[in-house]
Design a protein around this motif. Structure first.
Motif, PDB file in Angstrom:
ATOM      1  N   CYS A 126      22.986 -28.870  43.001  1.00 27.98           N
ATOM      2  CA  CYS A 126      24.168 -29.485  43.321  1.00 27.98           C
ATOM      3  C   CYS A 126      24.454 -29.164  44.943  1.00 27.98           C
ATOM      4  O   CYS A 126      24.531 -28.067  45.173  1.00 27.98           O
TER       5      CYS A 126
ATOM      6  N   CYS B 169      28.142 -27.195  45.385  1.00 24.12           N
ATOM      7  CA  CYS B 169      28.565 -25.962  44.956  1.00 24.12           C
ATOM      8  C   CYS B 169      27.302 -25.173  44.672  1.00 24.12           C
ATOM      9  O   CYS B 169      26.977 -24.160  44.253  1.00 24.12           O
TER      10      CYS B 169
ATOM     11  N   CYS C 289      27.357 -33.093  38.843  1.00 25.26           N
ATOM     12  CA  CYS C 289      27.162 -31.707  38.575  1.00 25.26           C
ATOM     13  C   CYS C 289      28.025 -31.221  37.468  1.00 25.26           C
ATOM     14  O   CYS C 289      29.122 -31.521  37.298  1.00 25.26           O
TER      15      CYS C 289
ATOM     16  N   CYS D 119      30.901 -28.596  39.062  1.00 23.14           N
ATOM     17  CA  CYS D 119      32.039 -28.864  39.913  1.00 23.14           C
ATOM     18  C   CYS D 119      32.287 -30.271  39.830  1.00 23.14           C
ATOM     19  O   CYS D 119      33.334 -30.754  40.393  1.00 23.14           O
TER      20      CYS D 119
ATOM     21  N   HIS E  53      30.882 -32.807  41.214  1.00 21.82           N
ATOM     22  CA  HIS E  53      30.386 -33.529  42.048  1.00 21.82           C
ATOM     23  C   HIS E  53      29.412 -34.672  41.868  1.00 21.82           C
ATOM     24  O   HIS E  53      28.385 -34.569  40.969  1.00 21.82           O
TER      25      HIS E  53
HETATM   26 ZN   LIG Z   1      28.442 -28.642  41.907  1.00 20.05          ZN
END
Ligand SMILES: [Zn+2]
Length: 482
Positions: free
Chosen positions: A405, A408, A424, A427, A429
C-alpha cells in the motif's frame, strides 16, 4: 528487422538509378598514386557505402565486450579514436564524402550497439540463442549501406517529380587540392514512391537491395528541464501505468483482429499437414506444399505487423517519457525469478504422471507478456536516456511493488483482490492497482537516487520525495479513474 528499434516510422522506397551532376567526385588515390575521379552513379554509391562502413567500424573499434570469463576486453586491439576532421586529412578516400553522410555513423553505431545488446539480453531471458555479439560491419557479409541526415533541409533533400517518382539529392564538394574536375557536385538518387513522403530526419540507403528509407528517428529528443520524476508500472490491464495516474493502452481491437487471422491461417496450415498423413515435423522436413508455404509466409508477415504496431506505440510512449520527465523509474527485470518454474509434483498413484502444481498456463502467459512489454520499455528507455544526459533511468527491485500500500506501506497479497483495483486491508486506501504500484516504484527509485547522489541536475531528490509524500498525504483516499 536489423534497425527496427530506432526506425519506428519509416518509409521505404525503391531506387531506380543514380546520376551525378556538377563536378566529378574525388574518390581517393589509385594504387599508382594518381587521384581518382568519377561521375558514375553506381561507382559513387559504392564509394559512399565503403566510406560509411569505414567510419562506422572506426567508431565500433572503441567498444568493449565482456568475454566468457566476465572480463572486459576491448573489441579491437587498435581502437580508432580519430575525429572526422583528422580522418578526412589522413584518409583520402573519405575526403570528399558529404559531412551529413560521414557524421551519421557516430550516432547510428551507438544506437545499434545498445539495441543489439538489449536484443541479446531478451533472447537469453527467453531461452533462445543469444545471437552474435555486435561486431564490425563486413564488406563481404553485410549489406552495403549508408545514411545521410536531412538536418532541417541541409542535405538529403527530397523532391517529388511526378505521381510515382521522386529524386533525393545529396550535395557535397571536393577537397581544396582536388578541384581539377570541378568543386561542387550533386548526387541524384531517383526513387519510385507510392505514397506522399512524410517529414523525415534522414535517409538510409541500402545499395545491395537498392532501397532508400526515409527515417523518422525520434532522436535527439528536444527537451527542457522539467524537474519531474515518474514511476512506470507495466501491467496486463493497461500496457503501462504512470505514478501520476496516466495510462498507456495498446490498440487492442486492432491487435486482436491480427491474432484472429494468425490463428485462422495456422489452422489451415495444420489441416494441410494433417492431409499429408505425416506428422507436422516430418511434413516440414520433407518439403511443404506451395499453399502451405504461402500461409507460413503470411503468418510471419502478420507477426511482424503486430510487432511493428506494438513497437511503434512504445517508441512514441518512451519518447514522451524522456521528454517530459527528468527521472524515470521502472522495475528491474528479475531473470532468476522469471525463469524459475514450480517444481513438478509426481503423482504417487500413477508413476510417470504428475499432479497439478498450481502453475496455470494462463498465468504463465500473462507473465511472459508482461515481461516482453517490460523488456521493450526498458531497452528503449535505456538508450533514449543514454542519448539524453539530462534524463536518467532508475531500475528498482520489483519485489512487492504491487502488493504494498503506497499510503501505509502495508504489504499483503490480499491488498490486491482483483487485477485492476487496489484496496489496503490495513488502512483502507483505494487506488487503481497499477497506479499504486507505479507510485511505489517511483518512491523506491527516488530513495535509491537519494542514497547515491542527493541532487539530480540541481534538483534535490529529497525534496521530490517530500513532495511525493506531501501530495498524497493530502489526497483523499478515493479510487482514481483514468
Ligand atoms: Zn494502507
Amino acid at each position: 528487422m536489423k534497425y527496427g528499434i530506432i526506425m519506428g516510422m519509416s518509409q521505404k522506397t525503391v531506387i531506380e538509378r543514380v546520376d551525378v551532376q556538377g563536378a566529378h567526385i574525388y574518390l581517393g588515390m589509385a594504387d599508382d598514386g594518381s587521384p581518382m575521379y568519377s561521375n558514375d552513379g553506381n561507382r559513387v554509391m559504392q564509394w559512399l557505402c565503403d566510406a560509411w562502413r569505414f567510419r562506422f567500424n572506426a567508431n565500433r573499434s572503441n567498444r568493449y565486450i565482456i568475454n566468457k570469463n566476465k572480463e572486459k576486453k576491448p573489441l579491437s586491439e587498435h581502437p580508432d579514436t580519430r575525429t572526422v576532421k583528422t580522418m578526412r586529412v589522413e584518409c583520402p578516400w573519405i575526403a570528399a564524402v558529404p559531412t551529413y553522410v560521414i557524421q551519421s555513423p557516430d550516432r547510428i553505431e551507438n544506437t545499434q550497439w545498445f539495441a543489439a545488446i538489449a536484443r541479446r539480453k531478451t533472447n537469453i531471458t527467453h531461452h533462445r540463442k543469444a545471437g552474435r555479439m555486435p561486431s564490425f560491419l563486413s564488406r563481404k557479409h553485410d549489406d552495403h549501406t549508408f545514411a545521410c541526415w536531412y538536418n532541417n533541409g541541409q542535405n538529403a533533400l527530397f523532391q517529388q517529380v511526378n505521381r510515382n517518382h521522386g529524386i533525393v539529392t545529396i550535395k557535397g564538394q571536393n577537397p581544396k587540392d582536388y578541384r581539377d574536375h570541378g568543386t561542387r557536385f550533386t548526387i541524384r538518387i531517383h526513387i519510385r514512391v507510392s505514397q506522399p513522403i512524410r517529414p523525415y530526419t534522414g535517409i538510409r540507403v541500402n545499395w545491395t537491395k537498392r532501397t532508400l528509407v526515409f527515417t523518422n528517428t525520434p532522436l535527439p529528443i528536444k527537451r527542457e528541464q522539467t524537474g519531474m520524476a515518474v514511476g512506470v508500472d507495466v501491467g496486463v490491464a493497461h500496457a503501462a501505468a504512470q505514478s501520476n495516474g496516466m495510462f498507456l493502452d495498446l490498440p487492442k481491437t486492432k491487435l486482436a483482429k491480427i491474432d484472429r487471422e494468425i490463428r485462422r491461417r495456422q489452422r489451415a496450415m495444420a489441416r494441410k499437414a494433417n492431409l499429408s498423413g505425416k506428422t507436422r515435423r516430418q511434413y516440414v522436413r520433407d518439403g511443404v506444399s506451395q499453399r502451405y508455404a504461402r500461409e507460413r509466409a503470411k503468418v510471419a508477415d502478420l507477426y511482424a505487423k503486430k510487432h511493428r504496431i506494438i513497437t511503434d506505440c512504445y517508441q512514441k510512449y518512451t519518447t514522451g517519457l524522456v521528454r517530459d520527465f527528468e527521472i524515470v523509474c521502472v522495475e528491474a527485470l528479475q531473470t532468476a525469478n522469471m525463469t524459475r518454474k514450480a517444481t513438478p509434483k509426481p503423482d504417487p498413484n500413477t508413476p510417470g504422471h504428475y499432479l497439478s502444481n498450481g502453475q496455470s498456463r494462463k498465468r504463465g502467459l500473462n507473465r511472459s507478456m508482461r515481461n516482453n512489454a517490460l523488456g521493450m520499455l526498458r531497452s528503449m528507455l535505456e538508450y533514449k536516456t543514454k542519448l539524453e544526459d539530462t534524463c536518467t533511468l532508475v531500475q528498482v527491485n520489483p519485489a512487492y511493488t504491487s502488493q504494498t500500500c503506497f499510503q501505509c506501506k502495508h504489504i499483503d497479497p490480499r491488498n490486491r483482490e482483483s487485477q485492476a483495483a487496489f484496496q489496503c486491508v490495513n488502512c483502507g486506501h483505494e487506488d487503481n492497482a497499477d497506479t499504486n504500484a507505479a507510485l511505489n516504484i517511483l518512491e523506491a527509485g527516488l530513495q535509491h537516487l537519494a542514497s547515491t547522489d542527493g541532487a539530480w541536475h540541481g534538483i534535490s531528490v529529497q525534496d521530490m520525495l517530500n513532495t511525493l509524500r506531501g501530495q498524497h498525504a493530502t489526497l483523499p483516499c478515493e479510487p482514481q479513474h483514468a
